[in-house]
Design an enzyme around this catalytic site. Structure first.
Site, PDB file in Angstrom:
ATOM      1  N   ASP A 114       0.859  -1.185   0.000  1.00  0.00           N
ATOM      2  CA  ASP A 114       0.000   0.000   0.000  1.00  0.00           C
ATOM      3  C   ASP A 114       0.900   1.241   0.000  1.00  0.00           C
ATOM      4  O   ASP A 114       1.855   1.331   0.776  1.00  0.00           O
ATOM      5  CB  ASP A 114      -0.907   0.000   1.242  1.00  0.00           C
ATOM      6  CG  ASP A 114      -2.031   1.020   1.127  1.00  0.00           C
ATOM      7  OD1 ASP A 114      -3.195   0.594   1.140  1.00  0.00           O
ATOM      8  OD2 ASP A 114      -1.733   2.231   1.033  1.00  0.00           O
ATOM      9  N   ILE A 115       0.592   2.191  -0.868  1.00  0.00           N
ATOM     10  CA  ILE A 115       1.431   3.376  -1.065  1.00  0.00           C
ATOM     11  C   ILE A 115       1.292   4.380   0.092  1.00  0.00           C
ATOM     12  O   ILE A 115       2.148   5.248   0.268  1.00  0.00           O
ATOM     13  CB  ILE A 115       1.128   4.028  -2.439  1.00  0.00           C
ATOM     14  CG1 ILE A 115       2.314   4.796  -2.978  1.00  0.00           C
ATOM     15  CG2 ILE A 115      -0.130   4.860  -2.404  1.00  0.00           C
ATOM     16  CD1 ILE A 115       3.502   3.948  -3.332  1.00  0.00           C
TER      17      ILE A 115
ATOM     18  N   HIS B 217      -9.976  -5.522  -2.475  1.00  0.00           N
ATOM     19  CA  HIS B 217      -8.600  -5.675  -1.983  1.00  0.00           C
ATOM     20  C   HIS B 217      -8.632  -5.962  -0.494  1.00  0.00           C
ATOM     21  O   HIS B 217      -9.401  -5.361   0.254  1.00  0.00           O
ATOM     22  CB  HIS B 217      -7.741  -4.445  -2.283  1.00  0.00           C
ATOM     23  CG  HIS B 217      -8.359  -3.135  -1.921  1.00  0.00           C
ATOM     24  ND1 HIS B 217      -9.359  -2.551  -2.672  1.00  0.00           N
ATOM     25  CD2 HIS B 217      -8.139  -2.295  -0.879  1.00  0.00           C
ATOM     26  CE1 HIS B 217      -9.715  -1.408  -2.120  1.00  0.00           C
ATOM     27  NE2 HIS B 217      -8.992  -1.235  -1.021  1.00  0.00           N
TER      28      HIS B 217
ATOM     29  N   HIS C 196      -6.592  -5.659   2.881  1.00  0.00           N
ATOM     30  CA  HIS C 196      -5.467  -4.981   3.541  1.00  0.00           C
ATOM     31  C   HIS C 196      -4.843  -5.949   4.532  1.00  0.00           C
ATOM     32  O   HIS C 196      -5.543  -6.466   5.422  1.00  0.00           O
ATOM     33  CB  HIS C 196      -5.967  -3.773   4.354  1.00  0.00           C
ATOM     34  CG  HIS C 196      -6.507  -2.631   3.557  1.00  0.00           C
ATOM     35  ND1 HIS C 196      -5.745  -1.522   3.238  1.00  0.00           N
ATOM     36  CD2 HIS C 196      -7.733  -2.400   3.036  1.00  0.00           C
ATOM     37  CE1 HIS C 196      -6.501  -0.659   2.550  1.00  0.00           C
ATOM     38  NE2 HIS C 196      -7.709  -1.172   2.421  1.00  0.00           N
TER      39      HIS C 196
END
Ligand code: AMP
Length: 130
Positions: free
Chosen positions: A29-30, A93, A95
């Site tokens: 994750d960015i 998605h 996490h």
């Protein structure tokens, strides 16, 4: 129009890749809640988790477990937590978040990381998937 995650999966947008199989793709994750925060994404573009067919859902969970175990091995933390939100990117998605405290599960506290740190931690996680 393809989602930002489909563009990542297709290689049209860069990412810090962790793993890939026939059906799923994982990358950092960015804007991470904690160092090592990873997203596991089905290649098939579906918006909501509960709209995945059962086989795709099970494959995503099996893939996420494998990636989560590698994160737990590579990143010092209390444990890896799992969340599915999807309010920002309409492409399912999971996490996977290294948890040190409840703060890391809230999505309110974000960790600043340099490109070098992203590369390093991605390599450390990938090493446990070999
Ligand atoms: P949500 O849809 O609320 O589950 O959040 C989407 C997540 O995707 C956020 O944690 C973002 O930081 C992350 N994200 C958005 N764009 C990218 C990207 N290009 N590369 C990696 N992570 C991203």
């Amino acid at each position: 129009m393809p989602s930002i995650f489909t563009k990542i999966i297709n290689g049209d947008i860069p990412c810090y890749k962790i793993a890939e199989d026939e059906d799923n793709f994982a990358f950092l994750d960015i804007n991470p809640n904690a160092k090592g925060h990873t997203l596991c994404v089905p290649k098939k573009e579906v918006d909501r988790l509960m709209d995945l067919d059962e086989a795709s859902y099970m494959k995503l969970m099996t893939f996420s477990r494998k990636v989560g175990k590698a994160i737990e091995a590579a990143v010092p933390c209390n444990r890896v937590g799992m969340s599915v939100i999807g309010l920002e990117v309409p492409h399912v998605h999971v996490h996977l978040i290294p948890l040190h405290s409840m703060k890391n599960a809230t999505f309110q506290h974000k960790e600043k990381m340099s490109p070098e740190e992203f590369e390093k931690i991605a390599g450390q996680i990938r090493a446990y998937l070999k």
